[in-house]
Write a protein that holds these residues in place. Sequence first.
Motif, PDB file in Angstrom:
ATOM      1  N   MET A 585       0.837  -1.203   0.000  1.00 11.47           N
ATOM      2  CA  MET A 585       0.000   0.000   0.000  1.00 11.47           C
ATOM      3  C   MET A 585       0.869   1.249   0.000  1.00 11.47           C
ATOM      4  N   CYS A 586       1.926   1.239   0.817  1.00  7.56           N
ATOM      5  CA  CYS A 586       2.800   2.414   0.921  1.00  7.56           C
ATOM      6  C   CYS A 586       3.537   2.634  -0.397  1.00  7.56           C
ATOM      7  N   ASP A 588       2.537   1.864  -3.380  1.00 11.75           N
ATOM      8  CA  ASP A 588       1.594   2.443  -4.344  1.00 11.75           C
ATOM      9  C   ASP A 588       1.273   3.895  -4.011  1.00 11.75           C
ATOM     10  N   THR A 589       1.233   4.212  -2.713  1.00 11.02           N
ATOM     11  CA  THR A 589       0.838   5.563  -2.312  1.00 11.02           C
ATOM     12  C   THR A 589       1.954   6.574  -2.563  1.00 11.02           C
ATOM     13  N   CYS A 590       3.197   6.158  -2.371  1.00  9.56           N
ATOM     14  CA  CYS A 590       4.299   7.130  -2.444  1.00  9.56           C
ATOM     15  C   CYS A 590       4.410   7.717  -3.849  1.00  9.56           C
ATOM     16  N   ASN A 591       4.313   9.018  -3.925  1.00  8.69           N
ATOM     17  CA  ASN A 591       4.382   9.692  -5.219  1.00  8.69           C
ATOM     18  C   ASN A 591       5.819   9.938  -5.655  1.00  8.69           C
ATOM     19  N   SER A 614       2.063  10.471   3.606  1.00  8.89           N
ATOM     20  CA  SER A 614       0.885   9.814   3.045  1.00  8.89           C
ATOM     21  C   SER A 614       0.998   8.293   3.160  1.00  8.89           C
ATOM     22  N   CYS A 615       2.234   7.788   3.079  1.00  7.92           N
ATOM     23  CA  CYS A 615       2.443   6.336   3.205  1.00  7.92           C
ATOM     24  C   CYS A 615       1.987   5.870   4.579  1.00  7.92           C
ATOM     25  N   SER A 618      -1.607   5.559   4.894  1.00  8.56           N
ATOM     26  CA  SER A 618      -2.201   4.486   4.083  1.00  8.56           C
ATOM     27  C   SER A 618      -1.945   3.095   4.669  1.00  8.56           C
ATOM     28  N   GLY A 687      -2.324  14.677   3.324  1.00  7.64           N
ATOM     29  CA  GLY A 687      -2.205  13.239   3.105  1.00  7.64           C
ATOM     30  C   GLY A 687      -1.680  12.497   4.332  1.00  7.64           C
ATOM     31  N   ASP A 723      -5.091  12.155  -2.049  1.00  2.00           N
ATOM     32  CA  ASP A 723      -5.083  10.967  -1.177  1.00  2.00           C
ATOM     33  C   ASP A 723      -5.957  11.230   0.053  1.00  2.00           C
ATOM     34  N   ARG A 727      -9.387   9.344   1.282  1.00  2.00           N
ATOM     35  CA  ARG A 727      -9.511   8.700   2.603  1.00  2.00           C
ATOM     36  C   ARG A 727     -10.672   9.297   3.394  1.00  2.00           C
TER      37      ARG A 727
END
Length: 786
Positions: A585-586, A588-591, A614-615, A618, A687, A723, A727
Amino acid sequence: MRIGVYICHCGLNIASVINMDALHEKVEQMKGVELVKDIQFMCSDVGQDALMDDIEEHDIDRVLVAACTPKLHENTFKKVLERAGLNTYLLEIVNIREQCSWVHMDHHDMATQKAFDLIKMGVAKLSLLEPLRIRKIKANKDVLVIGGGVAGIEAALTLADSGTHVYMVEKEPTIGGKMALLNEVFPTNDCSICVLAPKMTDVQNHTNIDLFTYSEIKDISGSVGNFTVKGIQNPRYVIIDNCKGCIDECARVCPVDISNPFDSGLGKTKAINMPIPQAIPQTAFINSDYCVGCGLCKQACPADAIDFNMKAEEFTFTVGAVIVATGYQGFDAKRKEEYGYGVFPDVLTNMELERLLNASGPTRGKVVVPSTKETPKKVAFIQCVGSRDETVGNPYCSRVCCMSSMKNAQMIKERYPDTEVTIHYIDIRAAGEMYEEYYVRSQMMGIDFIRGKVAEIQIDTQGKMLLRYEDTLECTLCQENYDLVVLATGMEPSNTTEPIARTLNLTKRTDRFLSIAHPKMRPVDAHINGVFIAGCASGPKEIQVSIAQGSASAARSTRLLARGELENDPFSACVDAEKCIGCRMCEDTCNFNTIKVIDGKAVVDEISCQTCGSCSASCPVDAIDMPHSTDAQIKAQIRAALEVKDEFPLIIAFLCNWCSYASADLAGTSRIQYPTNVRIIKVMCAGRVDPDFVLEALQGGADGVIVAGCRLDECHYIIGNYDAKHRMDNLKEVLEEIGLDQRRLRVEWISAAEGERFAKTIEDYVDELTELGPVGSELQGGDPDE
Ligand code: FES
């Protein structure tokens, strides 16, 4: 643990609203607080010295300063801690000026209570802070420049001249890019290749530049300070070191004629050719798509430079930073079928006209109507072909087409004064140094400008081209014959950018160009640390802007790598490997492409981490956390704010550091008054706000929660606020399921310039929650553990 609390009077800025004695007394009773002092000006030498002395004399090991916004003096106090030998991260600043005394000037008691709550929240966090250390890693100082157009050339030369070793990789057999193909350039109308060619030669001759032409990047791995680059150099079947550039000898005997891609297909060349006369390197190359392998060129070459056995060669090197200068590609005019490009021979693109005007182009600088080979008598330019056009998916302006058409129209007028030239435009975009004068000069030269869209080009009964168009200034529908039509085709993202974006994990905007870290403040930084973008890879722009961006990218790379070492941000995310379940999940979340799951566990590249958090929000098992704003610290702040519920309604607000927190500060500096009911918790990005924090607040007794970030599309971490939005939207449904009204959670996007909007948001929310009643009644109806 020995906490020292320092309350600043800030002259009367704080002390005229907040009852300092009462506050002092209450803070003294606080558990864990060893020492309390209130000082006239904490930031003054007297304040700093007092802090220094106390750290030494009273063994203070954690410091809370309640004063102005941390944006002003956090660093000042960090330095004091450093001088006193204390870890500088054991400091908490509580904002009781911009976010308290200045915005509650007529509510002394409530402001004093709020200041106390804020200090209590600060102490709760401070008790859980850990000392942090900065780690240093060695960084490679070399830089890769991808693309040998004008932006890449400028970047490479700027770096090389300042002593940096540069690898330049260009896909074509010559550097120079589109600028090398232009005839003259606006607004000075100087010869394009005359100003560019010396720089191209400098690139080839520079001892600090390794040039790879006719080459492709296959893979870039690693991260800032240590990228590994792999690529291949395609075989040109001509040995660069042997070839003397005397192209006539080999090309003369080559039996294969092909259309010349460097003349936009208008002219002819041979299967062995020199792309342009000023090509760098000055070396022929054999186009293997057309070569029949007759060997005549090999026999004719006096320098023994032809080698048919040449193979693609792989290369690998490491660099500390990457500059992406992959440029653009022209819009394919065939997609606008109504203009008959590719069907009517006398419809050209602006780039084709450039080649006709060019002394080394297919007609040696003569402009002729392709079907008749005669000088045109009436020429029409059609603007915005493939730009500002939703029907082809390009709503953006290509920025250069108006000026470029005016320049080419001027060239035609200068060379053929009797030729009538008309420019059909939607709006003339001539904003730039000397541009407006250029527009006026075009009009003075007798070039006609007609405002309105050209609907279509047809062939009339006489076999002539007929333009049907609208004149929006005259409000008429018109038609007119022309013997040459030039389409001002717009810019689209280059195909070569795509694989680079993929290997570096760069993000793209909706217009498909590469996006930059911040549209105003970081115009050449990519979102990935150590990657910079120059020129048209990040959107259409003029030559001078591309050059400026080339220099800027070079300067940014130098600033990053000059010391040969990089420091991590001690606030970067850290993973508890025991808890991590490898769910990705992290990742995928990290931009910022900073987290990778390796052997089933998340690993953070702490040098590249941007610390948005944001990670952490998530992670389904709370295995990733942010030092200095851990889940535990934030929850402790929430609990401290709600320990004694002294106001109704009581609001907990999570504000992002960059915009919404700054908007609250602005409300303060502008003295915009709003109710005292809000307790603010600063997070780096919206985020970062874990839905758990909101639940913790509401279930702990907060009547409402605000999550506020930068305006959508303006998040400092690309899409952290999206993000957050996602959420919080989901969380609202959960709230309803546990019996809480969705209005208990409010999500806002407020820019740093919107102090008034921040104040109004609080005011409105207090009204709304007052109407809704205390949260307690709803909590009793639901099951908070669900
Ligand atoms: Fe403001 Fe992301 S930084 S919302």
